[in-house]
Design an enzyme around this catalytic site. Structure first.
Site, PDB file in Angstrom:
ATOM      1  N   CYS A 115      -0.559  38.347  83.868  1.00 40.99           N
ATOM      2  CA  CYS A 115       0.465  38.020  85.043  1.00 40.99           C
ATOM      3  C   CYS A 115      -0.522  38.114  86.054  1.00 40.99           C
ATOM      4  CB  CYS A 115       1.330  38.672  84.490  1.00 40.99           C
ATOM      5  SG  CYS A 115       2.552  38.699  83.563  1.00 40.99           S
ATOM      6  N   HIS A 252       4.366  38.679  92.091  1.00 43.11           N
ATOM      7  CA  HIS A 252       4.607  38.140  91.070  1.00 43.11           C
ATOM      8  C   HIS A 252       5.828  38.881  89.959  1.00 43.11           C
ATOM      9  CE1 HIS A 252       4.316  38.217  86.711  1.00 43.11           C
ATOM     10  NE2 HIS A 252       3.713  39.038  86.398  1.00 43.11           N
ATOM     11  N   ASN A 282      10.005  35.925  84.316  1.00 43.54           N
ATOM     12  CA  ASN A 282       8.883  35.906  83.833  1.00 43.54           C
ATOM     13  C   ASN A 282       7.547  34.976  83.449  1.00 43.54           C
ATOM     14  OD1 ASN A 282       6.342  37.053  84.170  1.00 43.54           O
ATOM     15  ND2 ASN A 282       6.845  38.897  83.401  1.00 43.54           N
TER      16      ASN A 282
END
Ligand code: ACO
Length: 325
Positions: A115, A252, A282
């Site tokens: 990520c 993020h 996500n």
């Protein structure tokens, strides 16, 4: 003092057509819309079609970023693709995108920091530009996490989605102050001791399979808040800036609660935070460039705005970046 800066000259994104809502998920695993919304802020996610690969998503975002920059692929010196879900074990997905863009010179490679991948990619691109090794760099974040999810595990399969985003960076001259446009600084960290909190239980040299994502959500949450806060403080201190100088936080997009906690700590009103996790879930390395492209394309992020990015992912890896748009 005069210096070279990496200025963002174009951005683009791409989301697969298919949308999977929380209600759709409730038909697959024992979950419900209220739980997912309350714990994560997610209402839906995009899922790549059968046969649609990470390179397909990345390519489309790259084409849009180049079009926004008014540049042709042959003007690129380097392509960096941040992904944890490459098309194949090798070659790098970046080289597939390079070929399909029609770029026959320069270099292309993937970056694997899950990520945090886009912040890592941005940092590497900035280093190439500052050292004079490249003038024009395409940084892509592209993922098909749907391919590595265990669709019987409700604690993970509700959290992720597919997508891609890209930015084009170009060398520009700066004065070496925080007023310069471009990447002001990036800050990268990792701590491999936390492998078990977030990993994929497969790979070519261990199981010879692709494997599935495994996560201890609470553990990740706890570390994310502390580590990202430290990385943000370092970014601000490095540039002699304060939270009040930030125009946009583009974090993020893992969980709305983590994002809200970060914004609150900085005393940043929610309307200065770019939030996409509600619609994208996500998307790992793709989440920051997807959010950047959305907010730049709709006119929220404008020339001269100070943009703070921060991310945390498997490894653990984490980091931050300050960019003046
Ligand atoms: N639907 C309904 N109930 C569920 C679901 C679900 N989808 N998933 C878990 N539950 C249940 C659990 O079984 C548990 O039940 P129990 O109390 O009876 O045991 C209860 O809900 C609470 O579970 P927790 O895991 O404690 O819930 P929490 O509030 O911590 O939220 C979450 C879980 C959303 C995963 C949160 O911990 C989180 O967001 N963590 C961070 C994830 C993250 O940031 N990842 C970023 C990196 S990702 C990357 O790098 C690839």
């Amino acid at each position: 003092m005069a210096c070279t800066r990496s200025r963002v000259v174009g951005q683009g994104s791409y989301l697969p057509e298919k949308i999977l809502t929380n209600a759709d998920l409730a038909r697959i695993v024992d979950t419900d819309d209220a739980w997912i919304r309350q714990r994560t802020g997610i209402t839906q996610r995009h899922i790549a079609a059968e046969g649609e690969k990470t390179s397909d998503l990345g390519l489309e975002s790259a084409r849009r970023a180049l079009a926004a920059a008014g540049l042709k692929a042959e003007e690129l010196d380097l392509i960096i693709c941040a992904t944890a879900t490459p098309d194949e074990t090798f070659p790098a997905t970046a080289t597939t995108i390079q070929a399909r863009l029609g770029m026959t010179r320069g270099a292309a490679f993937d970056v694997q920091a899950v990520c945090s991948g886009f912040v890592y990619g941005l940092s590497i691109a900035d280093s190439f530009i500052r050292s004079g090794q490249a003038r024009t760099v395409l940084v892509i974040g592209a993922e098909t996490f749907s391919r590595i999810l265990d669709w019987t595990d409700r604690t993970t399969c509700v959290l992720f989605g597919d997508g891609a985003g890209a930015v084009v960076l170009r060398a520009d001259s700066g004065r070496g102050t925080a007023d310069d446009r471009g990447v002001l600084s990036t800050h990268l960290y990792s701590d491999g001791n936390h492998h078990d909190a977030l990993y994929v239980d497969g790979g070519p040299s261990s199981t010879r399979t692709v494997g599935h994502l495994r996560m201890q959500g609470r553990e990740v949450f706890r570390h994310a808040v502390v580590r990202m806060a430290e990385a943000i403080d370092t970014a601000l201190e490095t540039n002699g800036l304060t939270p009040g100088d930030i125009d946009w936080m583009v974090p993020h997009q893992a969980n709305a609660r983590i994002i809200e906690a970060m914004a609150k700590r900085l005393n940043l009103p929610q309307d200065r935070v770019v939030l996409t996790v509600d619609r994208h879930a996500n998307t790992s390395a793709a989440s920051i460039p997807l959010a950047l492209a959305e907010a730049a394309d709709d006119g929220r992020i404008g020339d001269g705005d100070l943009v703070l990015m921060e991310a945390m992912g498997g490894g653990f890896t984490w980091g931050s970046a300050l960019v003046r748009w």
